[in-house]
Design an enzyme around this catalytic site. Structure first.
Site, PDB file in Angstrom:
ATOM      1  CB  THR A  16      -3.254   0.212  10.012  1.00 53.33           C
ATOM      2  OG1 THR A  16      -4.579   0.971  10.458  1.00 53.33           O
ATOM      3  CG2 THR A  16      -3.200  -1.136   9.933  1.00 53.33           C
ATOM      4  CG  ASP A  17       0.146   4.105   8.079  1.00 58.04           C
ATOM      5  OD1 ASP A  17      -0.941   3.563   7.514  1.00 58.04           O
ATOM      6  OD2 ASP A  17       1.258   4.331   7.564  1.00 58.04           O
ATOM      7  CB  ALA A  18      -3.675   7.942   7.940  1.00 60.78           C
ATOM      8  N   GLY A  19      -2.974   5.192   6.275  1.00 65.14           N
ATOM      9  CA  GLY A  19      -3.193   4.324   5.033  1.00 65.14           C
ATOM     10  C   GLY A  19      -3.542   2.972   5.062  1.00 65.14           C
ATOM     11  CB  VAL A  21       0.684   0.831   5.793  1.00 63.30           C
ATOM     12  CG1 VAL A  21       1.911  -0.066   5.898  1.00 63.30           C
ATOM     13  CG2 VAL A  21       0.034   0.809   4.216  1.00 63.30           C
TER      14      VAL A  21
END
Length: 136
Positions: A16-19, A21
Site C-alpha cells: 500500500t501507499d501512505a493512505g 490503498v
C-alpha cells in the site's frame, strides 16, 4: 472447456501507499503471481524451464483499474487463457473480492523466449498442449 483458476492474495502493508490503498504497480505483481501459480497448477515449473534456457516474457498488458483495494483486504485473482499461438498466448485476469466486486481487469500477452539466444521461440509442444486444453 475453459476452467477459470483462482489465486488468493492478502493485501499487506508493503503493498500500500501512505493512505493504506494498494499502489497501482502492485496489482501487476498480483497478476503475475496468479499466472505463475496457474502454470504450477498445470505442472509447469518455471525454474525447470529456466534451467533449459526457456522462459515466458510479458509482451503486452492492458490493465483497467476499477476500484481500490486496501490494507488487509483479501482478493481473488482469476486467470484463464485464450488465443494460443505458435509462440504466444493471452491470459485474461480479474482481481475481485469474495463478493464479486471487480478491482482490476487485465489482458496479458506472453511470449516464449529462448533465453540463451534472447529470441522468440515456439512454445514447447507439451506446454502448448496444456495451454490449448485450457483455452476457450
Amino acid at each position: 472447456m475453459n476452467k477459470k483458476f483462482f489465486f488468493s492474495v492478502r493485501v499487506y502493508y508493503e503493498d500500500t501507499d501512505a493512505g493504506g490503498v494498494v499502489y497501482n504497480a502492485n496489482y501487476v505483481k498480483f497478476l503475475e503471481r496468479a499466472r505463475t501459480e496457474w502454470l504450477r497448477a498445470h505442472g509447469i515449473e518455471q525454474h525447470g524451464l529456466l534451467e533449459k534456457g526457456f522462459g515466458f516474457v510479458v509482451v503486452s498488458m492492458q490493465v483497467d483499474f476499477k476500484r481500490s483495494a486496501r490494507l488487509d483486504d483479501e482478493l481473488l485473482v482469476s486467470c484463464d487463457i485464450s488465443d494460443v499461438r505458435a509462440s504466444s498466448a493471452v491470459f485474461h485476469q480479474d482481481i475481485t473480492d469474495s463478493d464479486g466486486n471487480v478491482y482490476v481487469r487485465a489482458t496479458t500477452k506472453i511470449a516464449s523466449v529462448d533465453l540463451n539466444r534472447k529470441r522468440p521461440t515456439g512454445i514447447p509442444p507439451e506446454i502448448k498442449e496444456v495451454f490449448l486444453s485450457e483455452c476457450d
